[in-house]
Scaffold this motif. Structure first.
Motif, PDB file in Angstrom:
ATOM      1  N   LYS A 289       0.899  -1.121   0.148  1.00  0.00           N
ATOM      2  CA  LYS A 289       0.121  -0.007   0.035  1.00  0.00           C
ATOM      3  C   LYS A 289       0.925   1.304   0.066  1.00  0.00           C
ATOM      4  CE  LYS A 289      -4.389  -1.122   0.320  1.00  0.00           C
ATOM      5  NZ  LYS A 289      -5.460  -0.614  -0.604  1.00  0.00           N
ATOM      6  N   VAL A 290       1.988   1.157   0.731  1.00  0.00           N
ATOM      7  CA  VAL A 290       3.059   2.452   0.830  1.00  0.00           C
ATOM      8  C   VAL A 290       3.515   2.537  -0.523  1.00  0.00           C
ATOM      9  CG1 VAL A 290       5.077   3.340   1.942  1.00  0.00           C
ATOM     10  CG2 VAL A 290       3.338   1.899   3.427  1.00  0.00           C
ATOM     11  N   ALA A 291       3.716   1.479  -1.215  1.00  0.00           N
ATOM     12  CA  ALA A 291       4.496   1.505  -2.231  1.00  0.00           C
ATOM     13  C   ALA A 291       3.739   2.150  -3.331  1.00  0.00           C
ATOM     14  CB  ALA A 291       4.997  -0.085  -2.897  1.00  0.00           C
ATOM     15  N   GLU A 292       2.337   1.562  -3.707  1.00  0.00           N
ATOM     16  CA  GLU A 292       1.372   2.128  -4.582  1.00  0.00           C
ATOM     17  C   GLU A 292       0.880   3.480  -4.161  1.00  0.00           C
ATOM     18  OE1 GLU A 292      -1.665  -1.181  -4.049  1.00  0.00           O
ATOM     19  OE2 GLU A 292      -0.556  -2.565  -5.468  1.00  0.00           O
ATOM     20  N   SER A 293       0.588   3.915  -3.181  1.00  0.00           N
ATOM     21  CA  SER A 293       0.357   5.320  -2.892  1.00  0.00           C
ATOM     22  C   SER A 293       1.478   6.281  -3.318  1.00  0.00           C
ATOM     23  CB  SER A 293      -0.206   5.642  -1.586  1.00  0.00           C
ATOM     24  OG  SER A 293       0.560   5.406  -0.490  1.00  0.00           O
TER      25      SER A 293
ATOM     26  N   PHE B 188       3.395   5.575  -5.435  1.00  0.00           N
ATOM     27  CA  PHE B 188       3.443   5.629  -7.230  1.00  0.00           C
ATOM     28  C   PHE B 188       2.550   6.537  -7.655  1.00  0.00           C
ATOM     29  CE2 PHE B 188       1.726   3.958 -10.849  1.00  0.00           C
ATOM     30  CZ  PHE B 188       2.806   3.610 -11.550  1.00  0.00           C
ATOM     31  N   GLN B 189       1.442   6.963  -7.102  1.00  0.00           N
ATOM     32  CA  GLN B 189       0.495   7.986  -7.307  1.00  0.00           C
ATOM     33  C   GLN B 189       1.093   9.287  -7.579  1.00  0.00           C
ATOM     34  OE1 GLN B 189      -2.465   7.053  -8.494  1.00  0.00           O
ATOM     35  NE2 GLN B 189      -2.007   4.928  -7.531  1.00  0.00           N
ATOM     36  N   THR B 190       2.024   9.701  -6.841  1.00  0.00           N
ATOM     37  CA  THR B 190       2.678  11.188  -6.594  1.00  0.00           C
ATOM     38  C   THR B 190       4.311  11.143  -7.370  1.00  0.00           C
ATOM     39  OG1 THR B 190       2.983  10.892  -4.461  1.00  0.00           O
ATOM     40  CG2 THR B 190       1.200  12.336  -4.868  1.00  0.00           C
TER      41      THR B 190
ATOM     42  N   MET C 277      10.144   8.295  -0.941  1.00  0.00           N
ATOM     43  CA  MET C 277       9.001   8.455  -0.157  1.00  0.00           C
ATOM     44  C   MET C 277       8.635   6.871   0.477  1.00  0.00           C
ATOM     45  SD  MET C 277       6.856  10.324  -3.384  1.00  0.00           S
ATOM     46  CE  MET C 277       5.171  10.435  -2.351  1.00  0.00           C
ATOM     47  N   VAL C 278       8.834   5.975  -0.252  1.00  0.00           N
ATOM     48  CA  VAL C 278       8.627   4.701   0.267  1.00  0.00           C
ATOM     49  C   VAL C 278       9.473   4.541   1.724  1.00  0.00           C
ATOM     50  CG1 VAL C 278       8.576   2.063   0.000  1.00  0.00           C
ATOM     51  CG2 VAL C 278       7.611   3.562  -1.686  1.00  0.00           C
ATOM     52  N   LEU C 279      10.826   4.601   1.541  1.00  0.00           N
ATOM     53  CA  LEU C 279      11.733   4.341   2.509  1.00  0.00           C
ATOM     54  C   LEU C 279      11.848   5.122   3.687  1.00  0.00           C
ATOM     55  CD1 LEU C 279      14.963   3.021   0.540  1.00  0.00           C
ATOM     56  CD2 LEU C 279      12.773   1.697   1.432  1.00  0.00           C
TER      57      LEU C 279
ATOM     58  N   TRP D  33       6.279   0.026 -15.119  1.00  0.00           N
ATOM     59  CA  TRP D  33       5.144   0.227 -14.396  1.00  0.00           C
ATOM     60  C   TRP D  33       4.227   1.647 -14.677  1.00  0.00           C
ATOM     61  CZ3 TRP D  33       4.791   0.864  -8.200  1.00  0.00           C
ATOM     62  CH2 TRP D  33       3.317   0.580  -7.632  1.00  0.00           C
ATOM     63  N   LYS D  34       5.105   2.818 -14.711  1.00  0.00           N
ATOM     64  CA  LYS D  34       4.442   4.064 -15.150  1.00  0.00           C
ATOM     65  C   LYS D  34       3.750   3.807 -16.459  1.00  0.00           C
ATOM     66  CE  LYS D  34       4.871   6.971 -12.074  1.00  0.00           C
ATOM     67  NZ  LYS D  34       3.815   7.557 -11.300  1.00  0.00           N
ATOM     68  N   GLN D  35       4.620   3.182 -17.357  1.00  0.00           N
ATOM     69  CA  GLN D  35       3.949   3.032 -18.704  1.00  0.00           C
ATOM     70  C   GLN D  35       2.544   2.075 -18.561  1.00  0.00           C
ATOM     71  OE1 GLN D  35       5.386   4.193 -21.637  1.00  0.00           O
ATOM     72  NE2 GLN D  35       6.866   5.417 -20.154  1.00  0.00           N
TER      73      GLN D  35
END
Ligand SMILES: [Zn+2]
Length: 374
Positions: A131-135, A137-139, A149-151, A192-194
């Motif tokens: 969840k941390v990684a996916e949120s 990823f949004q920004t 951001m994740v770490l 993943w961004k693509q």
């Protein structure tokens, strides 16, 4: 079951939230929570199971109502003072604290503060890494921003009140975790961004995430939970065997990271084996107790064939309905009591020893592992 086993308090080291009062009469949710089947699975078949009878038995006990037709059940549930209903279920079950994985919550679930009020139990959150990684990823536009951001969130977890972290790598690409070079992770992030998807499902990036988070968790004495074994059909059960965790365990437990295997069924014997040969490895048999009502005694006995009582923890993995928490506690108390009351166990142990083990498994192990309280 002797009185002793029915009064020892429980810490539930893996569970999710229940619904709030707006869904207290949702009978379909009550039926579906007895299974890991997807919403397309026929309700008619879900109801032809012992666990559904068990949940109704508990609901009858606490609503003090009988229903002839199932159609009456929704109205009976709606008539309850929901807070009083929840509190009596959780109190009689003996829940002292709930360690909540907020990565999954049912629709219309209360805040953690309100959950504590509804259950009258202490509530502590567990940080879901994906969840941390996916949120983030949004920004985050670039890999380096995402990584930072994740770490930084993982590093601040203890300070923010989290008492552990959890990974659902088993659900995504399996438990065969390995080290991934930064270059490879960066390429995966760009792909993943693509992709246009917000879901982290790339094996390299998932491995990178768990592998880089692990030492940061160890530094904060935060245990890392893994979903293991049984779950909804989104998981490939073949890749959820905890034996795949061997490299991960051998890399990180010597640094002091505690690895906690959740659910484990049908690999609870493998999990028990791992807990019996590696330091800092723990496990539970949540979900199968309560869902596998008729096998609860056997599963608990199998889990404890090799594992020390100091490495086995109570958990329900219950969510959505308060009756599931009650059923999990009732079945676990029964199964654990039946294990320790076995004549062979009783032949070699004193009453004091058996009581000490009960306290460890029911609450002391979790208190020590997650809260650092001896
Ligand atoms: Zn769970």
């Amino acid at each position: 079951m002797t009185d002793y086993f029915s009064t020892v308090p429980l810490i539930d080291h893996h569970c999710h939230s229940i619904v709030d009062e707006s869904r207290q009469g949702d009978v379909e949710a009550m039926i579906r929570v007895t299974s890991e089947a997807p919403s397309s699975y026929p309700l008619a078949d879900l109801k032809e199971r012992l666990v559904w009878e068990a949940v109704q038995t508990i609901a009858r006990r606490y609503t003090k109502s009988e229903w002839k037709q199932e159609e009456e059940l929704g109205a009976i549930l709606k008539q309850q003072d929901y807070k009083a209903y929840c509190r009596s279920l959780f109190k009689d079950a003996g829940y002292q604290a709930l360690f909540v994985d907020t990565g999954y919550a049912p629709a219309a679930s209360p805040s953690l503060g309100k959950l504590a009020d509804l259950t009258d139990a202490a509530v502590y959150p567990v940080l879901r890494l994906e969840k941390v990684a996916e949120s983030a990823f949004q920004t985050a536009a670039a890999f380096s921003d995402w990584r930072e951001m994740v770490l930084s969130q993982v590093k601040a977890a203890r300070e923010k009140g989290y008492i552990g972290a959890k990974s659902i790598a088993a659900y995504r690409t399996g438990l065969n975790l390995h080290e991934v070079e930064e270059r490879e992770a960066k390429a995966s992030f760009e792909a993943w961004k693509q992709s246009g998807s917000g879901r982290l499902a790339d094996e390299s990036l998932l491995n990178y995430l768990v592998w880089t988070a692990a030492p940061l968790l160890a530094e904060q004495a935060l245990p890392l939970q893994f979903h293991v074994g049984y779950g909804d059909p989104d998981t490939d059960l073949r890749l959820g065997n905890p034996l795949h965790l061997r490299d991960f365990i051998e890399t990180f437990t010597p640094m002091g990271l505690s690895v906690v295997m959740l659910h484990c069924y049908p690999y609870h014997r493998e999990a028990g084996y791992l807990a019996s040969v590696y330091n800092h490895v723990y496990f539970d048999t949540s979900l199968i107790v309560p869902l596998g009502v008729s096998s609860a005694r056997r599963v608990v006995a199998e889990a404890l064939e090799l594992a020390p009582y100091s490495r086995y923890l109570f958990a329900s993995d219950a969510h959505t309905r308060p009756e599931m928490f009650a059923l999990a506690a009732e079945l676990f108390r029964d199964a654990f009591a039946s294990h320790l009351d076995d004549p062979l166990v009783a032949r070699y142990t004193s009453v004091e020893k058996r009581e000490a083990w009960t306290n460890q498994v029911f609450h002391l192990n979790s208190k020590k592992l997650y809260l650092g309280i001896d």
